[in-house]
Design an enzyme around this catalytic site. Structure first.
Site, PDB file in Angstrom:
ATOM      1  CD  GLU A 337      -2.875   1.055   2.435  1.00  0.00           C
ATOM      2  OE1 GLU A 337      -3.754   1.929   2.521  1.00  0.00           O
ATOM      3  OE2 GLU A 337      -2.690   0.183   3.309  1.00  0.00           O
ATOM      4  CG  HIS A 362      -4.826  -1.459   0.251  1.00  0.00           C
ATOM      5  ND1 HIS A 362      -5.863  -0.641  -0.126  1.00  0.00           N
ATOM      6  CD2 HIS A 362      -4.900  -1.568   1.600  1.00  0.00           C
ATOM      7  CE1 HIS A 362      -6.540  -0.267   0.943  1.00  0.00           C
ATOM      8  NE2 HIS A 362      -5.988  -0.831   2.009  1.00  0.00           N
TER       9      HIS A 362
END
Length: 498
Positions: A337, A362
């Protein structure tokens, strides 16, 4: 060579060119999510309704790029999204499962704010941050606690301050959050403010019940969420540890399913902070083992959370995580992320793969790693993509440039998720789905993509196979009802779909 022959040859060459061009375009689009789906006649008719709205909105944005909603910060685009016929269509569509969100940021902002009208809620400001807690009487100590009711009556601007403490929404996010550091600091401070509010036992259970209700109203039938298992308290001082809190979740879920038998359930991913030492992670391992043994149907697995760039990477905890893996615990690691490449945050992807993660939270940096992309597709490791979160937490400004566009159009195992909707004024899944559909997909991306995303959400859940088959059968029924209602031109209510 006669002019007629030359013209004939040019015509043939031109025909070959356009034929090859069509083949190339078709070959390229055949990789996108949903491209293998063959729409039924009914679905084709519904697709015409959807695409009439999408193409107008998309082409208007092409003419005036400043009006294209996925390119605009969510704080400024939200009202436009809510007025969009495409959003209205997506909101009513049966979306399957929600697979990535966090325990104390699940509900809508309006519900969160309304909790501050509960009796016995006290507030205290420390270093310009509001702390909230329920007490049965005024308490003295380091904090000068005052009833929130009194703070409201004494100060006409208190409510404005209170609302600013419950979210990260600002009028000018570019100025207010010049870098990822500032927005993450505000983000984590908001969790701190909300913590004492939602961990009061009656509120805790009402909050979780409302979270399930808002998902169901958004045509979502199943939830897998991450949480810290915070200590929950009663007014009389009684507290609940990780076992007691898990029982509260299960008790609330069972009540919700009694009230709404069409909801297919929820599972919990224990996801404590990653910014800790090895001894603490050893404690995490022990807690996870205990939870799995006591609540095998409710506990889905394990993750570590917090800002990756400033927290500990997975590599720091490999012995502990390998020990947990030996118990067949499933992992759902946040990884990459980040905008950086080659940093410890980015390298979390490699350890997540080696630890056989079930899904990746993510995975923003994954497109920089061809071998990881290959492994994700081969192992069918779903990527949990949260468009709004990635934008407001400053990984990308224009969602057309989000790595999700490549992943969606290349047919990677993607699910669209909502992360922490409370804190940016979203609700359930539809806002993120809208931005993925309009911002990631091709102009020609259509109902097939939305259908596949819904199916992905169920396929990549950790429901047992028989449970998953039952959920898919229910979803198919919802889908057919949805199609019929769209074609009938009726207003769709949640009760008609669920």
């Amino acid at each position: 060579m006669s002019p007629l022959i030359v013209l004939t040859l040019l015509t043939l060459a031109s025909a070959d060119y356009w034929s090859e061009r069509a083949k190339l375009v078709n070959s390229d689009s055949s990789h996108a999510i949903g491209s293998s789906i063959v729409l039924t006649e009914k679905e084709q008719q519904v697709n015409k309704v959807l695409m009439s709205h999408k193409l107008k909105e998309y082409d208007d944005g092409f003419t005036d790029p400043h009006s294209f909603l996925p390119s605009i910060h969510f704080f400024k685009s939200k009202s436009g999204i809510e007025a969009s016929p495409v959003f209205d269509f997506i909101r009513k569509l049966p979306k399957g499962a929600s697979l990535h969100s966090h325990d104390t940021a699940l509900v809508s902002f309006d519900y969160l704010y309304n909790l501050t009208y509960r009796e016995n809620l006290y507030g205290c400001v420390v270093k310009n941050r509001l702390q909230l807690h329920f007490f049965d009487k005024k308490t003295s100590g380091e904090c000068e606690w005052e009833l929130v009711e009194d703070l409201r009556s004494q100060n006409s601007s208190f409510d404005m301050f209170l609302k600013s403490q419950l979210s990260i929404i600002v009028d000018d996010p570019t100025t207010e959050y010049p870098s990822i550091t500032e927005v993450w600091n505000r983000f984590m401070d908001t969790f701190g403010t909300v913590f004492g509010l939602v961990t009061h036992r009656p509120v805790f259970q009402d909050y979780f019940y409302q979270s399930l209700k808002e998902l169901r109203e958004d045509n979502v039938m199943y939830l897998e969420f991450r949480g810290l298992l915070p200590q929950v308290y009663e007014l009389n001082g009684t507290t609940y540890d990780h076992m007691g809190v898990t029982k509260l979740y299960i008790e609330t879920l069972e009540q919700f399913k009694r009230d709404y038998p069409d909801f297919h359930g929820a599972r919990f991913i224990f996801a404590p902070s990653r910014n800790v030492d090895n001894r603490t992670v050893e404690d995490y391992v022990s807690i996870t083992k205990e939870l799995k043994q006591s609540f095998p149907e409710f506990i889905a697995g394990f993750d570590l959370v917090g800002q990756e760039d400033r927290g500990k990477p997975l590599i720091d905890f490999i012995p502990q995580l390998l020990e947990l893996a030996e118990t067949d615990t499933k992992f759902f690691f946040h990884a990459a992320e980040t905008d950086w490449c080659g940093t410890s945050t980015d390298m979390n992807l490699f350890d997540a793969i080696l630890l056989n993660t079930t899904r990746i939270g993510h995975g923003f940096g994954i497109v920089k790693h061809p071998k990881i992309l290959e492994e994700v597709k081969k192992r069918k490791i779903a990527l949990e993509i949260s468009p709004i979160s990635n934008q407001v937490l400053k990984l990308v400004d224009d969602l057309r440039n989000h790595p999700g566009a490549f992943l969606v159009n290349s047919g990677f195992p993607v699910v669209i998720t909502c992360d922490d909707p409370s804190f940016w004024g979203a609700k359930a899944l539809s806002y993120d789905w809208y931005l993925a559909f309009m911002g990631f997909a091709s102009r020609e991306g259509d109902l097939r993509m939305l259908k596949q995303l819904a199916l992905n959400s169920l396929h990549f859940s950790v429901m047992r196979e028989e449970e998953k088959c039952d959920a898919l059968a229910t979803w198919e029924e919802q889908w057919e009802e949805f199609l019929d209602i769209v074609l009938a031109g009726n207003t769709i209510s949640v009760n008609q779909i669920l």
